[in-house]
Scaffold this active site. Structure first.
Site, short mmCIF file in Angstrom:
data_model
loop_
_atom_site.label_atom_id
_atom_site.label_comp_id
_atom_site.label_asym_id
_atom_site.label_seq_id
_atom_site.Cartn_x
_atom_site.Cartn_y
_atom_site.Cartn_z
N LYS A 1 54.23 40.29 57.69
CA LYS A 1 52.77 40.16 57.79
C LYS A 1 52.13 41.30 57.01
CE LYS A 1 49.60 37.60 59.97
NZ LYS A 1 49.56 36.12 59.87
N THR B 1 54.94 35.45 61.99
CA THR B 1 54.15 36.55 61.43
C THR B 1 52.93 36.85 62.29
OG1 THR B 1 52.83 35.14 59.96
CG2 THR B 1 54.94 35.94 59.12
N ASP B 2 52.42 35.85 63.00
CA ASP B 2 51.31 36.12 63.92
C ASP B 2 51.77 37.03 65.06
OD1 ASP B 2 48.45 35.36 64.67
OD2 ASP B 2 49.53 34.88 66.52
N PHE C 1 46.69 69.84 23.87
CA PHE C 1 47.76 68.90 23.51
C PHE C 1 48.05 69.09 22.04
CE2 PHE C 1 49.30 64.35 22.89
CZ PHE C 1 50.52 64.60 23.51
N VAL D 1 49.80 66.72 30.14
CA VAL D 1 49.86 66.16 31.48
C VAL D 1 51.30 66.18 31.98
CG1 VAL D 1 49.39 64.14 32.91
CG2 VAL D 1 47.84 64.72 31.06
N GLN D 2 52.24 65.94 31.06
CA GLN D 2 53.65 65.93 31.43
C GLN D 2 54.07 67.28 32.00
OE1 GLN D 2 52.35 64.56 28.73
NE2 GLN D 2 53.42 62.67 28.17
N HIS E 1 40.37 60.15 30.22
CA HIS E 1 39.83 60.84 29.06
C HIS E 1 38.34 61.15 29.19
CE1 HIS E 1 43.63 60.08 27.15
NE2 HIS E 1 43.48 58.77 27.26
#
Length: 309
Positions: free
Chosen positions: A16, A63-64, A165, A237-238, A266
């Protein structure tokens, strides 16, 4: 677990999804109320192949019923608990209550309701919606074996300098200039795997995982920004992602692995000119066009050598 059916490999699970539950704990001794809002997803691995191949539903957990179980178990929790603890509680229930269920996968996303302050004082029953979501996933086997993962969704971080960068591959398709001065913005999605391997091994300290969540979030943010005076330079960023993940593993010995997804959102320099007027806006590290489409997609996982993640 795959089974052979009519010459085919067959795997199945059912559950569920998106069961939303709010739980309030009202103190009778004058202490502030506490509350959570959870979105619960349940997936059961069970021996119910008859429903697929013989029209026999006798081993199916409806599932209920799973949905109702979420509310019953929330009601039974008389003391406040973390999303991780609730996920484990549900996983233990499904694997122990139903003989045919051998694994339960419970995912919980906690909506970030935060207590408000009025005139500098924490309100006893007032809350506002924050930003970062707390996530948890418990995979519980009937034997008690546990895989527990926590996480953060929507941790937005930005710094206006100390980012660059340079030195990347340049070819006939490259238009991006190199820079040592740019904005750096991201929305972190983080997940970390705990080293606990059984339900019985988790800490018994109340709200332990809530405390861990807040501490991991702080370490991630502090590493991203660096010291308040001067910050820390990000070469990419890496590079920042790696240092953030390493800081978490260095700080928390019961975390075995960290996965970070950090899109590069950006902020583009704005330069505007026309043939008639000439320069209208000349960029001087001041006016930007924020855009999140398209964005760079950077993700990685850092694990201890013995981690199973």
């Amino acid at each position: 677990m795959a089974k052979e059916m009519d010459g085919f490999n067959f795997e199945q699970r059912h559950g569920k999804a998106r069961v939303r539950v709010g739980r309030v704990w009202r103190s009778k001794d004058g202490r502030p109320h506490s509350m959570v809002e959870w979105n619960v997803n349940i997936s059961l691995l069970s021996n119910c192949t008859g429903a697929y191949v013989r029209d026999d539903n006798s081993d199916i957990v409806a599932t209920d019923t799973m949905k109702n179980t979420v509310y019953v178990k929330a009601k039974e929790c008389s003391e406040q608990l973390s999303a991780e603890e609730f996920a484990i509680l549900l996983g233990k229930h499904f694997t122990s209550f139903y003989a045919q269920v051998f694994t339960a996968i419970i995912k919980v996303v906690e909506k970030p309701w935060e207590r408000v302050s009025v005139n500098g004082q924490a309100h006893e029953h007032g809350f506002k919606l924050g930003s970062e979501k707390h996530t948890a996933e418990a995979i519980v086997q009937k034997s008690g074996i546990l895989q527990l993962t926590s996480g953060i969704e929507g941790l937005s971080l930005l710094k206006t300098t100390k980012s660059g960068f340079e030195g990347f591959i340049r070819d006939k398709y490259t238009a991006l200039p190199e820079t040592r001065e740019r904005m750096l913005a991201t929305e972190v999605t983080a997940s970390w795997r705990y080293s606990y391997e059984s339900v019985s091994s988790i800490p018994e300290k109340p709200l332990y995982f809530n405390e861990c969540f807040l501490n991991v979030k702080k370490v991630l943010a502090d590493t991203f920004f660096g010291p308040p005076d001067g910050g820390v330079y990000s070469a990419s960023v890496q590079s920042t992602l790696f240092h953030m993940a390493k800081a978490v593993l260095s700080r928390f010995t019961d975390i075995s692995s960290v996965q970070l997804k950090m899109p590069n959102i950006h902020f583009l320099p704005v330069n505007i000119s026309s043939k008639d007027i000439g320069v209208i806006v000349k960029f001087n590290d001041d006016v930007y066009l924020p855009t999140d489409e398209p964005h760079g997609s950077i993700e990685a996982t850092l694990s201890r050598f013995w981690s199973k993640m």
